[in-house]
Design a protein around this motif. Sequence first.
Motif, PDB file in Angstrom:
ATOM      1  N   PRO A 395       0.832  -1.262  -0.048  1.00  0.00           N
ATOM      2  CA  PRO A 395      -0.049   0.089  -0.007  1.00  0.00           C
ATOM      3  C   PRO A 395       0.823   1.467  -0.027  1.00  0.00           C
ATOM      4  CG  PRO A 395      -1.015  -1.411   1.414  1.00  0.00           C
ATOM      5  CD  PRO A 395       0.413  -2.155   1.068  1.00  0.00           C
ATOM      6  N   ASP A 396       1.955   1.278   0.624  1.00  0.00           N
ATOM      7  CA  ASP A 396       2.682   2.471   0.584  1.00  0.00           C
ATOM      8  C   ASP A 396       3.638   2.709  -0.656  1.00  0.00           C
ATOM      9  OD1 ASP A 396       4.665   0.537   0.711  1.00  0.00           O
ATOM     10  OD2 ASP A 396       5.615   1.158   2.766  1.00  0.00           O
ATOM     11  N   ALA A 397       3.305   1.860  -1.626  1.00  0.00           N
ATOM     12  CA  ALA A 397       4.145   2.030  -2.972  1.00  0.00           C
ATOM     13  C   ALA A 397       3.123   2.788  -3.745  1.00  0.00           C
ATOM     14  CB  ALA A 397       4.475   0.489  -3.506  1.00  0.00           C
ATOM     15  N   TYR A 398       1.908   2.928  -3.373  1.00  0.00           N
ATOM     16  CA  TYR A 398       0.870   3.842  -4.415  1.00  0.00           C
ATOM     17  C   TYR A 398       0.177   4.842  -3.550  1.00  0.00           C
ATOM     18  CZ  TYR A 398      -2.499   0.515  -2.817  1.00  0.00           C
ATOM     19  OH  TYR A 398      -3.356  -0.241  -1.756  1.00  0.00           O
ATOM     20  N   GLU A 399      -0.205   5.869  -4.335  1.00  0.00           N
ATOM     21  CA  GLU A 399      -0.985   6.844  -3.658  1.00  0.00           C
ATOM     22  C   GLU A 399      -2.354   6.517  -3.732  1.00  0.00           C
ATOM     23  OE1 GLU A 399      -0.636  10.648  -5.622  1.00  0.00           O
ATOM     24  OE2 GLU A 399       1.504  10.495  -6.104  1.00  0.00           O
ATOM     25  N   GLY A 400      -3.116   6.944  -2.676  1.00  0.00           N
ATOM     26  CA  GLY A 400      -4.604   6.572  -2.465  1.00  0.00           C
ATOM     27  C   GLY A 400      -4.575   5.456  -1.931  1.00  0.00           C
ATOM     28  N   VAL A 401      -5.851   4.978  -1.589  1.00  0.00           N
ATOM     29  CA  VAL A 401      -6.228   3.866  -0.599  1.00  0.00           C
ATOM     30  C   VAL A 401      -7.202   3.003  -1.115  1.00  0.00           C
ATOM     31  CG1 VAL A 401      -5.634   5.065   1.498  1.00  0.00           C
ATOM     32  CG2 VAL A 401      -8.136   5.025   0.442  1.00  0.00           C
ATOM     33  N   VAL A 402      -6.986   1.843  -0.776  1.00  0.00           N
ATOM     34  CA  VAL A 402      -7.940   0.597  -0.885  1.00  0.00           C
ATOM     35  C   VAL A 402      -8.795   0.178   0.191  1.00  0.00           C
ATOM     36  CG1 VAL A 402      -8.423  -1.542  -2.083  1.00  0.00           C
ATOM     37  CG2 VAL A 402      -6.625  -0.101  -3.113  1.00  0.00           C
ATOM     38  N   ARG A 403      -9.879   0.114   0.225  1.00  0.00           N
ATOM     39  CA  ARG A 403     -10.636  -0.356   1.494  1.00  0.00           C
ATOM     40  C   ARG A 403     -11.527  -1.587   1.215  1.00  0.00           C
ATOM     41  NH1 ARG A 403     -11.391   5.404   0.992  1.00  0.00           N
ATOM     42  NH2 ARG A 403     -10.235   6.540   2.723  1.00  0.00           N
ATOM     43  N   VAL A 404     -11.487  -2.346   2.147  1.00  0.00           N
ATOM     44  CA  VAL A 404     -12.091  -3.897   2.149  1.00  0.00           C
ATOM     45  C   VAL A 404     -13.059  -3.374   3.552  1.00  0.00           C
ATOM     46  CG1 VAL A 404     -12.145  -6.176   2.251  1.00  0.00           C
ATOM     47  CG2 VAL A 404     -10.500  -5.095   0.881  1.00  0.00           C
ATOM     48  N   SER A 405     -14.567  -3.551   3.186  1.00  0.00           N
ATOM     49  CA  SER A 405     -15.454  -3.299   4.301  1.00  0.00           C
ATOM     50  C   SER A 405     -15.096  -1.967   5.043  1.00  0.00           C
ATOM     51  CB  SER A 405     -15.511  -4.524   5.295  1.00  0.00           C
ATOM     52  OG  SER A 405     -15.641  -5.675   4.386  1.00  0.00           O
ATOM     53  N   GLY A 406     -14.617  -1.061   4.428  1.00  0.00           N
ATOM     54  CA  GLY A 406     -14.485   0.128   5.236  1.00  0.00           C
ATOM     55  C   GLY A 406     -12.829   0.175   5.897  1.00  0.00           C
TER      56      GLY A 406
END
Length: 576
Positions: A395-406
């Motif tokens: 996750p720290d290799a890209y900008e933005g976030v991915v959320r699973v169930s919040g």
Amino acid sequence: MSGTSMSGTSMSGTEPREPRTGSRILRTALRRNAGAMAGGTLLMGLYQAGETAFPIALGLIVEHALQERSLASLGWSIAALAVIITTVSLSWRFGMRILQKANTTEAHRWRVLVADRGLQPVARDTDLKSGEVLTIATEDADQTADIIEVVPLLISSLVAVVITAVALGIASLWLGVLVIVGTVAILTILSVLSRRIGEGTREQQARVARAGAKVADLISGLRPLHGFGGNHAAFLTYRKVSAEAKDQAVSVARINGAYAGAALALNAILAAAVTLAAGWLALSGQISIGQLVMAVGLAQFIIEPLKLFSEMPKYVMIARASADRMALVLAAPPVMTPGTGRPSADGDLEVDSVRYGSLNGLKFHVPAGEFVAIAAYQAREAADLAAILAVNVPPDAYEGVVRVSGHELKDLSVEAVREHLLVNPYHAEIFAGTVRTNLDPAGAGLPVADAVEASMLTDVVALHREGLDHEVRDRGANLSGGQRQRLSLARALAAGPGILVLHDPTTAVDAVTEQLIARNLARVRRGRTMIVITSSPALLDAADRVLVLDGGVITAEDTHRNLLHTDEGYRQAVAR
């Protein structure tokens, strides 16, 4: 020794996972097997003592029993020899059994630990390829575990040398001193060669590992290489790497030969010196005939323990070189440090302003229970999105976030993500075994029959008498491309994750089968979240909603049929 007597339960959950060094790996192996090594050392020491006692007993027989010409003394002498022979036989048998069992078990432990590092969901930060890791997990693990046999054999050989020196010293101080001085001289000379062997072995192992990695790459890419005619160039590249490994192996073999020859010659010189010195002492009347027989016998016997004793430094250096290579994997830091949270059983998926590779601020949301298809106009965009969702990219290799169930991915444990979010790539591996073991690798009793039917894999099961137990060769070599793809799809369906992501699951099947699979997917995954990254009209039409991924962002969103009527670019991209 690895090829003869030396060869090594899964690592326990308490196994420390902090960075390791080669020396620490060896210390761990020695400490963990201290009990087995103590028992093995005792028995192997008893074996060497018995071997040493044999020429001593012969000398005593000559000295007393034959001179006295007593049948009773001769009988006791024969009984004593029988006891010595029995002791030698049993101590060797049980001593080596203990040591080889400990060696084999320890090698297995290290193999499992290295494999665990290589198979972790989050990759380790190493420059090693999979073929190199494989070599480390096999040959290097075995050679590292050899230290468990090396130390007891070293000590037991030392016992034989000490007993020989003491026995000869009792007969004549000069003979005892000759054995001690000769042994020290031999070890000093051979220690120089052993260091060269360690350095050469380390480089040889590295080159063999690189050759293994190269051939693994060639096998996995054989079909594409044939496709564009690059197989000959790839073969020449492998041949060069393999030749470098061969040259280094020859160099190491040359050093090993010099070492073995030097050891044999030096040991023979020492044995000859002891024999000649004993003969001169006997002729001058300083030792008796019985002591001469003992000295000659010990001089012949000492060659073997001295040979073993002088070879041990070489095996210590080899074990150290292998341990250092294992440390490359075991000490490598993880690419990311996952969290400890767990998502809810059936949640949603949100990609929020993600920038990575070809993705340019990608943003979309898939509510729980929805079937969404993503039509990616560029293959690179589809691959980058699949890699992020599969947590192959930290996750720290890209900008933005991915959320699973919040929950953000970085806050979840990788194991929890894997259980809840399954990304099935288009190039999923097929393993040697059976159809059943490929569908349910862990033997967890997954609903494989429903998965087979939904993926239209029924032809493989129905056309073979073994059914689900039909043999599958390595990489699915006895299956067609479409069968391999459907087997991979069936495996993903059988796993039944809360969120299933499929990347081009039907590119190798015909249009009719593709239509049936699309309908089955919508049916079996009804009420459960599913995302299909595809350009297949059948799958796009079966989805509740289609997201158009173009230029790294979502440019359109609607049903497949509405997009066909309203979006000319979409119609040209997906219409077949």
